[in-house]
Write a protein that holds these residues in place. Structure first.
Motif, PDB file in Angstrom:
ATOM      1  N   MET A 216       0.822  -1.218   0.000  1.00 33.25           N
ATOM      2  CA  MET A 216       0.000   0.000   0.000  1.00 33.25           C
ATOM      3  C   MET A 216       0.849   1.258   0.000  1.00 33.25           C
ATOM      4  SD  MET A 216      -3.158  -0.751  -0.257  1.00 33.25           S
ATOM      5  CE  MET A 216      -3.899   0.798   0.173  1.00 33.25           C
ATOM      6  N   SER A 217       2.004   1.186   0.635  1.00 33.99           N
ATOM      7  CA  SER A 217       2.881   2.345   0.696  1.00 33.99           C
ATOM      8  C   SER A 217       3.257   2.817  -0.712  1.00 33.99           C
ATOM      9  CB  SER A 217       4.146   2.007   1.495  1.00 33.99           C
ATOM     10  OG  SER A 217       5.023   3.097   1.500  1.00 33.99           O
ATOM     11  N   THR A 218       3.512   1.858  -1.619  1.00 35.30           N
ATOM     12  CA  THR A 218       3.878   2.212  -2.995  1.00 35.30           C
ATOM     13  C   THR A 218       2.711   2.909  -3.702  1.00 35.30           C
ATOM     14  OG1 THR A 218       5.341   0.289  -3.096  1.00 35.30           O
ATOM     15  CG2 THR A 218       4.720   1.304  -5.190  1.00 35.30           C
ATOM     16  N   VAL A 219       1.504   2.399  -3.478  1.00 35.30           N
ATOM     17  CA  VAL A 219       0.316   2.990  -4.100  1.00 35.30           C
ATOM     18  C   VAL A 219       0.103   4.412  -3.597  1.00 35.30           C
ATOM     19  CG1 VAL A 219      -2.198   2.835  -4.324  1.00 35.30           C
ATOM     20  CG2 VAL A 219      -0.790   0.766  -4.454  1.00 35.30           C
ATOM     21  N   PHE A 220       0.212   4.600  -2.277  1.00 33.24           N
ATOM     22  CA  PHE A 220      -0.001   5.926  -1.702  1.00 33.24           C
ATOM     23  C   PHE A 220       1.063   6.911  -2.166  1.00 33.24           C
ATOM     24  CE2 PHE A 220      -2.342   3.733   1.975  1.00 33.24           C
ATOM     25  CZ  PHE A 220      -3.582   4.006   1.416  1.00 33.24           C
ATOM     26  N   THR A 221       2.288   6.429  -2.276  1.00 37.04           N
ATOM     27  CA  THR A 221       3.368   7.303  -2.754  1.00 37.04           C
ATOM     28  C   THR A 221       3.096   7.748  -4.192  1.00 37.04           C
ATOM     29  OG1 THR A 221       4.987   6.190  -1.338  1.00 37.04           O
ATOM     30  CG2 THR A 221       5.851   7.472  -3.187  1.00 37.04           C
ATOM     31  N   PHE A 222       2.642   6.811  -5.028  1.00 35.47           N
ATOM     32  CA  PHE A 222       2.327   7.142  -6.417  1.00 35.47           C
ATOM     33  C   PHE A 222       1.195   8.164  -6.485  1.00 35.47           C
ATOM     34  CE2 PHE A 222      -0.347   6.230 -10.171  1.00 35.47           C
ATOM     35  CZ  PHE A 222       0.566   6.576 -11.171  1.00 35.47           C
ATOM     36  N   LEU A 223       0.141   7.967  -5.671  1.00 36.40           N
ATOM     37  CA  LEU A 223      -0.992   8.891  -5.682  1.00 36.40           C
ATOM     38  C   LEU A 223      -0.597  10.273  -5.155  1.00 36.40           C
ATOM     39  CD1 LEU A 223      -3.926   6.597  -4.454  1.00 36.40           C
ATOM     40  CD2 LEU A 223      -3.494   7.427  -6.772  1.00 36.40           C
ATOM     41  N   ALA A 224       0.338  10.295  -4.188  1.00 35.38           N
ATOM     42  CA  ALA A 224       0.800  11.576  -3.665  1.00 35.38           C
ATOM     43  C   ALA A 224       1.513  12.386  -4.741  1.00 35.38           C
ATOM     44  CB  ALA A 224       1.716  11.362  -2.473  1.00 35.38           C
ATOM     45  N   ASP A 225       2.147  11.690  -5.671  1.00 31.47           N
ATOM     46  CA  ASP A 225       2.850  12.367  -6.768  1.00 31.47           C
ATOM     47  C   ASP A 225       1.922  12.708  -7.936  1.00 31.47           C
ATOM     48  OD1 ASP A 225       5.247  12.211  -5.399  1.00 31.47           O
ATOM     49  OD2 ASP A 225       5.798  10.274  -6.295  1.00 31.47           O
ATOM     50  N   GLN A 226       0.685  12.185  -7.911  1.00 28.18           N
ATOM     51  CA  GLN A 226      -0.276  12.410  -8.993  1.00 28.18           C
ATOM     52  C   GLN A 226      -1.583  12.967  -8.415  1.00 28.18           C
ATOM     53  OE1 GLN A 226       0.382  11.971 -12.207  1.00 28.18           O
ATOM     54  NE2 GLN A 226       2.424  11.115 -11.894  1.00 28.18           N
ATOM     55  N   PRO A 227      -1.585  14.224  -7.957  1.00 25.11           N
ATOM     56  CA  PRO A 227      -2.773  14.758  -7.270  1.00 25.11           C
ATOM     57  C   PRO A 227      -4.023  14.827  -8.152  1.00 25.11           C
ATOM     58  CG  PRO A 227      -1.180  16.504  -7.732  1.00 25.11           C
ATOM     59  CD  PRO A 227      -0.494  15.206  -8.021  1.00 25.11           C
ATOM     60  N   VAL A 228      -3.842  15.062  -9.453  1.00 25.63           N
ATOM     61  CA  VAL A 228      -5.013  15.114 -10.333  1.00 25.63           C
ATOM     62  C   VAL A 228      -5.621  13.720 -10.483  1.00 25.63           C
ATOM     63  CG1 VAL A 228      -5.841  15.654 -12.654  1.00 25.63           C
ATOM     64  CG2 VAL A 228      -4.142  17.129 -11.561  1.00 25.63           C
ATOM     65  N   LEU A 229      -4.766  12.723 -10.654  1.00 26.02           N
ATOM     66  CA  LEU A 229      -5.242  11.337 -10.709  1.00 26.02           C
ATOM     67  C   LEU A 229      -5.961  10.974  -9.417  1.00 26.02           C
ATOM     68  CD1 LEU A 229      -5.340   8.455 -11.903  1.00 26.02           C
ATOM     69  CD2 LEU A 229      -3.045   8.092 -10.941  1.00 26.02           C
ATOM     70  N   PHE A 230      -5.371  11.354  -8.297  1.00 28.94           N
ATOM     71  CA  PHE A 230      -5.969  11.068  -6.996  1.00 28.94           C
ATOM     72  C   PHE A 230      -7.353  11.719  -6.883  1.00 28.94           C
ATOM     73  CE2 PHE A 230      -6.164  12.362  -2.355  1.00 28.94           C
ATOM     74  CZ  PHE A 230      -6.602  11.128  -1.911  1.00 28.94           C
ATOM     75  N   LEU A 231      -7.455  12.961  -7.350  1.00 22.36           N
ATOM     76  CA  LEU A 231      -8.728  13.678  -7.300  1.00 22.36           C
ATOM     77  C   LEU A 231      -9.822  12.924  -8.036  1.00 22.36           C
ATOM     78  CD1 LEU A 231     -10.544  16.230  -6.907  1.00 22.36           C
ATOM     79  CD2 LEU A 231      -9.520  17.130  -9.003  1.00 22.36           C
ATOM     80  N   PHE A 232      -9.542  12.492  -9.263  1.00 25.12           N
ATOM     81  CA  PHE A 232     -10.591  11.847 -10.047  1.00 25.12           C
ATOM     82  C   PHE A 232     -10.867  10.417  -9.587  1.00 25.12           C
ATOM     83  CE2 PHE A 232      -9.705  15.454 -12.819  1.00 25.12           C
ATOM     84  CZ  PHE A 232     -11.007  15.848 -13.108  1.00 25.12           C
ATOM     85  N   LEU A 233      -9.887   9.769  -8.976  1.00 23.02           N
ATOM     86  CA  LEU A 233     -10.165   8.469  -8.354  1.00 23.02           C
ATOM     87  C   LEU A 233     -11.134   8.646  -7.183  1.00 23.02           C
ATOM     88  CD1 LEU A 233      -6.719   6.595  -8.307  1.00 23.02           C
ATOM     89  CD2 LEU A 233      -8.792   5.937  -9.542  1.00 23.02           C
ATOM     90  N   LEU A 234     -10.914   9.696  -6.393  1.00 24.33           N
ATOM     91  CA  LEU A 234     -11.825   9.964  -5.280  1.00 24.33           C
ATOM     92  C   LEU A 234     -13.250  10.185  -5.778  1.00 24.33           C
ATOM     93  CD1 LEU A 234      -9.720  12.402  -3.025  1.00 24.33           C
ATOM     94  CD2 LEU A 234     -10.186   9.979  -2.641  1.00 24.33           C
ATOM     95  N   ILE A 235     -13.375  10.971  -6.847  1.00 22.00           N
ATOM     96  CA  ILE A 235     -14.706  11.259  -7.392  1.00 22.00           C
ATOM     97  C   ILE A 235     -15.348   9.994  -7.964  1.00 22.00           C
ATOM     98  CG2 ILE A 235     -15.954  12.482  -9.214  1.00 22.00           C
ATOM     99  CD1 ILE A 235     -13.986  14.803  -8.847  1.00 22.00           C
ATOM    100  N   GLY A 236     -14.588   9.255  -8.785  1.00 28.57           N
ATOM    101  CA  GLY A 236     -15.148   8.078  -9.451  1.00 28.57           C
ATOM    102  C   GLY A 236     -15.499   6.961  -8.487  1.00 28.57           C
ATOM    103  N   ILE A 237     -14.538   6.574  -7.643  1.00 31.27           N
ATOM    104  CA  ILE A 237     -14.786   5.459  -6.710  1.00 31.27           C
ATOM    105  C   ILE A 237     -15.773   5.895  -5.635  1.00 31.27           C
ATOM    106  CG2 ILE A 237     -13.728   3.887  -5.052  1.00 31.27           C
ATOM    107  CD1 ILE A 237     -11.169   4.022  -6.720  1.00 31.27           C
ATOM    108  N   GLY A 238     -15.633   7.137  -5.161  1.00 26.91           N
ATOM    109  CA  GLY A 238     -16.561   7.625  -4.137  1.00 26.91           C
ATOM    110  C   GLY A 238     -18.003   7.606  -4.613  1.00 26.91           C
TER     111      GLY A 238
END
Length: 530
Positions: free
Chosen positions: A1-23
């Motif tokens: 999970m640490s690797t996934v979170f690190t990747f998402l921390a470096d990709q804030p736009v990707l993280f934003l739309f994952l939150l919207i889509g999955i949420g």
């Protein structure tokens, strides 16, 4: 999970739309007919940010995106609610005063209980801001107390129950909202046979029915031609008149004039025809029906206007927006020219009107960020959301300034408000999730949680009881008012999803939101400086 979170921390736009889509995927899940809707984005963002914090990784959505989302959301809500807001504001003075009194009660109880728990003013004020889910109030609390870090801890822990508690209250309001007496009456049309022998004026009947009906067809006797009636026409015994309006008013018109006829003038289209036409020409939008003077131009009448999923009577003072579908009754030979006059293009449903959007958002943000001097010598601002909401309400009400259309089509507003709300919820949840993870390391978290729950509960129960039993407010509008009093888009999103975007929800929200925003900021400044 640490690797996934690190990747998402470096990709804030990707993280934003994952939150919207999955949420939203979780938000669409319903248990016994109840789902979280857009509020699921908030909770999913909190969980993701808290989990990442446990690995020492900070997952954030840029604060500017949250500000943009909230401002877009508030502006679109204002545009859609503008005309009804100013019509109803005179009846909302009592509920607004009651809401402010409840804020003062919540603050007073919070100070008393908080001091009993041994909490500092900064922690109490931050808890107040979190319990009432108001970030600008948190900023005011931090400035007034001189300890923004401690205020943020209180805000973070109290915030979650602040959302959940008001969601529960909203569910309670909607449960009795099924029997609301303020439910808009469905529109009806009826052909009435006149029996009165005193030759009443149509204009007098119009006045008696509160300007809430239209008269679309008139036939003298059984075989005469069907024509467009005017307010100056008198009615004779045996005349046939078609009335369009709310069902109970149409029934009153029939009782006032005679009785319902078995003959339907609508079925005879040899003289007058009717058509649904989309308002897409910018030159038409922003004008009232009366301004268009269709009677003189085309011998035509607008009997109904459909905005979104809502049918409205074509009242003379109704301001038309791009995307409205008007039902026009006119001589058969005039239908094609009238269609060209309105435009009748699907573009009218989707244009975001960039001029109004850009200028309105800019003006609203300027107003929201304007520094206002308080009696104590400090400054505060009402925030971008309150500023854009105020500008949106005015833009939606006036419709046009010279050649500039200030309104945005209903459908486009719905898209803008939903997208803006999702942006804000994702940013707010990610921000709160990280703070909650840090806040639980504090030894006072349980006291904060209890105090926050007390504050939210007083506000939720107080609003429910006062608005329902003192002001006799319908549950549907109350669910929106609760969201506005809490300045919480997640509660509004939930109420909208449960009511299929009933306009009474947005009206309740818009009625109190500006005062709620300013009131909480001022109270937070007072108790933070104690």
């Amino acid at each position: 999970m640490s690797t996934v979170f690190t990747f998402l921390a470096d990709q804030p736009v990707l993280f934003l739309f994952l939150l919207i889509g999955i949420g939203m995927a979780f938000g669409h899940v319903k248990i016994k007919g109840i789902g979280l809707g857009a509020a699921a984005v908030l909770f999913f963002a909190i969980i993701m940010a808290a989990l990442a914090q446990a690995y020492g990784i900070e997952l954030r959505v840029t604060p500017q995106l949250g500000t943009l989302g909230l401002a877009l959301f508030a502006f679109a809500i204002g545009i859609n609610s503008g005309s009804s807001f100013f019509h109803n504001i005179r009846t909302a003075v009592g509920p607004i005063i009651a809401m402010v009194v409840l804020y003062i009660v919540v603050a007073g109880v919070g100070m008393g209980v908080g001091k009993g728990f041994g909490m500092s003013p900064a922690l109490i004020t931050g808890t107040f801001a979190g319990a009432l889910t108001n970030t600008p109030a948190l900023a005011a609390a931090g400035d007034a107390s001189g300890d923004p870090g401690t205020a943020t801890v209180g805000y973070s822990i109290a915030y979650l129950f602040g959302v959940v508690g008001m969601l529960v209250a909203s569910i309670a309001a909607l449960s009795y909202g099924k029997n609301d007496k303020d439910t808009p009456s469905p529109l009806a049309n009826r052909t009435i046979r006149v029996e009165r022998s005193d030759h009443p004026l149509i204009g007098d009947i119009f006045e008696k029915l509160g300007h809430k009906v239209t008269f679309s067809r008139l036939r003298r006797g059984e075989t005469g031609p069907i024509r467009r009636p005017t307010m100056a026409d008198t009615l004779d015994p045996g005349d046939l008149l078609t009335v369009v309006g709310p069902r109970e008013l149409v029934a009153r018109a029939a009782a006032e004039l005679g009785h319902s006829s078995s003959h339907s003038l609508i079925e005879d289209r040899s003289y007058l025809d009717f058509r649904r036409i989309t308002v897409s020409d910018p030159k038409v939008a922003g004008h009232t029906i009366d301004d268009l003077d269709l009677g003189t131009r085309f011998s035509a009448t607008i009997s109904r206007v459909r905005r979104g999923d809502v049918d409205m009577v074509g009242e003379p003072g109704l301001v038309l927006q791009q995307g409205d579908r008007v039902r026009v009754v006119a001589p058969t030979s005039k239908i094609i020219p009238i269609t060209k006059f309105f435009g009748d293009s699907a573009m009218g449903l989707t244009t975001i009107n960039p001029v109004a959007l850009g200028l309105g958002m800019a003006l609203g943000i300027l107003i929201g960020e304007w520094h206002i001097l308080t009696p104590g010598g400090d400054y505060f601002s009402i925030g971008s959301a309150a500023g854009t909401l105020l500008v949106g309400l005015v833009f939606g009400r006036i419709g046009r300034v010279g050649p500039i259309i200030t309104a945005i089509p209903y459908t486009a507003c719905q898209v803008l408000s939903e997208f803006g709300m999702l942006l804000f919820l994702a940013q707010a949840g990610a921000n709160a999730g990280g703070q909650i993870a840090e806040a639980f390391t504090s030894g006072t978290w349980l006291k904060i949680l209890v105090l926050g729950a007390i504050m939210t509960s007083i506000m939720a129960v107080g609003l429910y009881c006062v608005m329902r039993w003192l002001f006799k407010m319908g549950g549907t509008q109350l669910s929106g008012l609760m969201a506005g009093a809490q300045t919480q888009p997640a509660v509004l999103a939930f109420a909208n999803s449960r009511t299929s975007n009933d306009p009474r929800v947005a009206l309740g929200y818009a009625l109190v939101y500006p005062v709620a925003m300013i009131g909480k900021i001022l109270i937070a400044q007072v108790i933070g400086g104690m």
